[in-house]
Design a protein around this motif. Structure first.
Motif, short mmCIF file in Angstrom:
data_model
loop_
_atom_site.label_atom_id
_atom_site.label_comp_id
_atom_site.label_asym_id
_atom_site.label_seq_id
_atom_site.Cartn_x
_atom_site.Cartn_y
_atom_site.Cartn_z
N VAL A 1 -8.51 -9.01 13.17
CA VAL A 1 -8.01 -8.79 11.81
C VAL A 1 -6.61 -8.22 11.95
N ARG A 2 -5.64 -8.89 11.35
CA ARG A 2 -4.24 -8.46 11.46
C ARG A 2 -3.67 -8.13 10.09
N ALA A 3 -2.80 -7.14 10.04
CA ALA A 3 -2.13 -6.78 8.79
C ALA A 3 -0.86 -6.01 9.11
N ASP A 4 0.12 -6.12 8.24
CA ASP A 4 1.32 -5.30 8.37
C ASP A 4 1.05 -3.92 7.79
N VAL A 5 1.70 -2.93 8.36
CA VAL A 5 1.50 -1.57 7.85
C VAL A 5 2.83 -0.93 7.45
N GLY A 6 3.75 -1.78 7.01
CA GLY A 6 5.01 -1.25 6.52
C GLY A 6 6.11 -1.26 7.57
N VAL B 1 -2.46 0.31 16.17
CA VAL B 1 -1.30 0.34 15.29
C VAL B 1 -0.06 0.56 16.14
N GLN B 2 0.91 -0.34 16.00
CA GLN B 2 2.20 -0.17 16.68
C GLN B 2 3.21 -1.13 16.08
N ARG B 3 4.48 -0.71 16.09
CA ARG B 3 5.59 -1.54 15.61
C ARG B 3 5.36 -2.07 14.19
N GLY B 4 4.75 -1.26 13.34
CA GLY B 4 4.54 -1.68 11.96
C GLY B 4 3.44 -2.68 11.76
N ARG B 5 2.60 -2.87 12.78
CA ARG B 5 1.52 -3.84 12.67
C ARG B 5 0.18 -3.23 13.05
N PHE B 6 -0.87 -3.78 12.48
CA PHE B 6 -2.24 -3.35 12.76
C PHE B 6 -3.04 -4.55 13.23
N VAL B 7 -3.91 -4.32 14.22
CA VAL B 7 -4.85 -5.37 14.63
C VAL B 7 -6.17 -4.73 15.03
N LEU B 8 -7.25 -5.34 14.59
CA LEU B 8 -8.60 -4.98 15.01
C LEU B 8 -9.08 -6.11 15.91
N ARG B 9 -9.63 -5.76 17.06
CA ARG B 9 -10.21 -6.74 17.98
C ARG B 9 -11.67 -6.38 18.22
N LEU B 10 -12.53 -7.39 18.14
CA LEU B 10 -13.96 -7.16 18.27
C LEU B 10 -14.61 -8.32 19.01
N ALA B 11 -15.36 -8.02 20.05
CA ALA B 11 -16.11 -9.06 20.76
C ALA B 11 -17.16 -9.65 19.81
N LEU B 12 -17.14 -10.98 19.64
CA LEU B 12 -18.05 -11.62 18.69
C LEU B 12 -18.32 -13.05 19.13
N PRO B 13 -19.45 -13.31 19.79
CA PRO B 13 -19.77 -14.66 20.28
C PRO B 13 -19.84 -15.71 19.18
N GLU B 14 -20.40 -15.33 18.03
CA GLU B 14 -20.52 -16.24 16.90
C GLU B 14 -20.03 -15.54 15.64
N ALA C 1 -4.51 0.25 5.50
CA ALA C 1 -4.02 1.03 4.37
C ALA C 1 -3.79 2.49 4.78
N ALA C 2 -4.72 3.04 5.56
CA ALA C 2 -4.56 4.42 6.03
C ALA C 2 -3.37 4.52 6.97
N ALA C 3 -3.16 3.50 7.80
CA ALA C 3 -2.02 3.51 8.72
C ALA C 3 -0.70 3.47 7.96
N ARG C 4 -0.67 2.77 6.82
CA ARG C 4 0.55 2.74 6.01
C ARG C 4 0.88 4.14 5.51
N ARG C 5 -0.15 4.89 5.12
CA ARG C 5 0.09 6.25 4.65
C ARG C 5 0.57 7.15 5.78
N VAL C 6 0.03 6.94 6.98
CA VAL C 6 0.50 7.70 8.14
C VAL C 6 1.96 7.37 8.42
N ALA C 7 2.30 6.08 8.35
CA ALA C 7 3.69 5.66 8.60
C ALA C 7 4.64 6.30 7.61
N GLU C 8 4.21 6.44 6.37
CA GLU C 8 5.05 7.09 5.36
C GLU C 8 5.30 8.54 5.73
N GLU C 9 4.26 9.21 6.23
CA GLU C 9 4.41 10.61 6.63
C GLU C 9 5.34 10.72 7.85
N VAL C 10 5.21 9.77 8.78
CA VAL C 10 6.08 9.77 9.96
C VAL C 10 7.53 9.55 9.54
#
Length: 229
Positions: free
Chosen positions: A65-70, A172-185, A203-212
């Protein structure tokens, strides 16, 4: 779609219906080995992929799952299953003590090096999550803030759909988020759960980025590792 793609897509009719019923775009991945679903909904855009693993710590097929975080900041954060974090830490440590520093620097994914480089959130801060997950960041306060800003609840709820034996990592790094999960099917319960967790974590990472960005989070811990492209 060509005949090979159609054949591949026919193997995931539930995933296609799941995506299209929610208004997401669905397409078979390159080579017909998986699929991609994405949404451009304002405020919640994402890309979910299922296909061959892109990391050596996940064997076989993985869900991403990929998303931008600002706007990109220097903050780096990781949440992972406790089993995976311990395995990565042991693996990197063994490589380093065996004198393979060059291979570690050139070929090891950044998130693998973080487990021996950055401080982890203390168990008391994780509460009930400490048995299943570990968190860390190059800015110690950032990973705790990530929990407080909306990650803790979805992580706790993941017990309903996530097999604890299946490696899972959120990065989370470089303004991007990714979730990786082992999933055979591509099971629908996991697609639903992982997307919900991923969107909440982003969404939570975006709020952290704002604080940073406004200087409200402590400085980066010094690094002795080189960056990996």
């Amino acid at each position: 779609l060509n005949s090979d793609q159609e054949a591949a897509a026919s193997g995931w009719p539930e995933a296609r219906r799941w995506a299209e019923s929610a208004g997401h775009r669905f397409a078979v991945g390159r080579g017909g080995e998986g699929f991609v679903a994405e949404s451009q909904t304002a405020g919640a855009s994402f890309r979910i992929e299922w296909g061959p693993s892109q990391r050596n710590y996940i064997v076989g097929q993985e869900l991403r799952v990929r998303a931008d975080v600002g706007p990109a900041t220097d903050v780096q954060m990781l949440a992972a299953t406790r089993r995976l974090m311990e395995r990565l830490e042991r693996h990197v440590f063994e490589q380093y003590t065996e004198g393979t520093e060059t291979r570690i620097g050139d070929q090891t994914p950044e998130e693998m090096r973080w487990v021996v480089l950055y401080p982890q959130v203390p168990g008391k801060s994780l509460g009930a999550l400490r048995e299943r997950f570990g968190l860390l960041s190059n800015r110690p306060r950032a990973s705790t803030l990530w929990l407080e800003e909306g990650l803790a609840g979805p992580l706790a709820k993941s017990i309903a759909w996530h097999d604890p034996a299946a490696p899972m990592v959120l990065v989370v790094q470089r303004g991007r988020f990714v979730l990786r999960l082992a999933l055979p099917e591509p099971r629908i319960a996991v697609l639903d759960g992982a997307l919900s967790l991923g969107l909440a974590a982003a969404a939570a990472a975006r709020r952290v980025a704002e604080e940073v960005s406004r200087g409200a989070v402590n400085s980066t811990r010094p690094s002795t590792w080189g960056a990996v492209p």
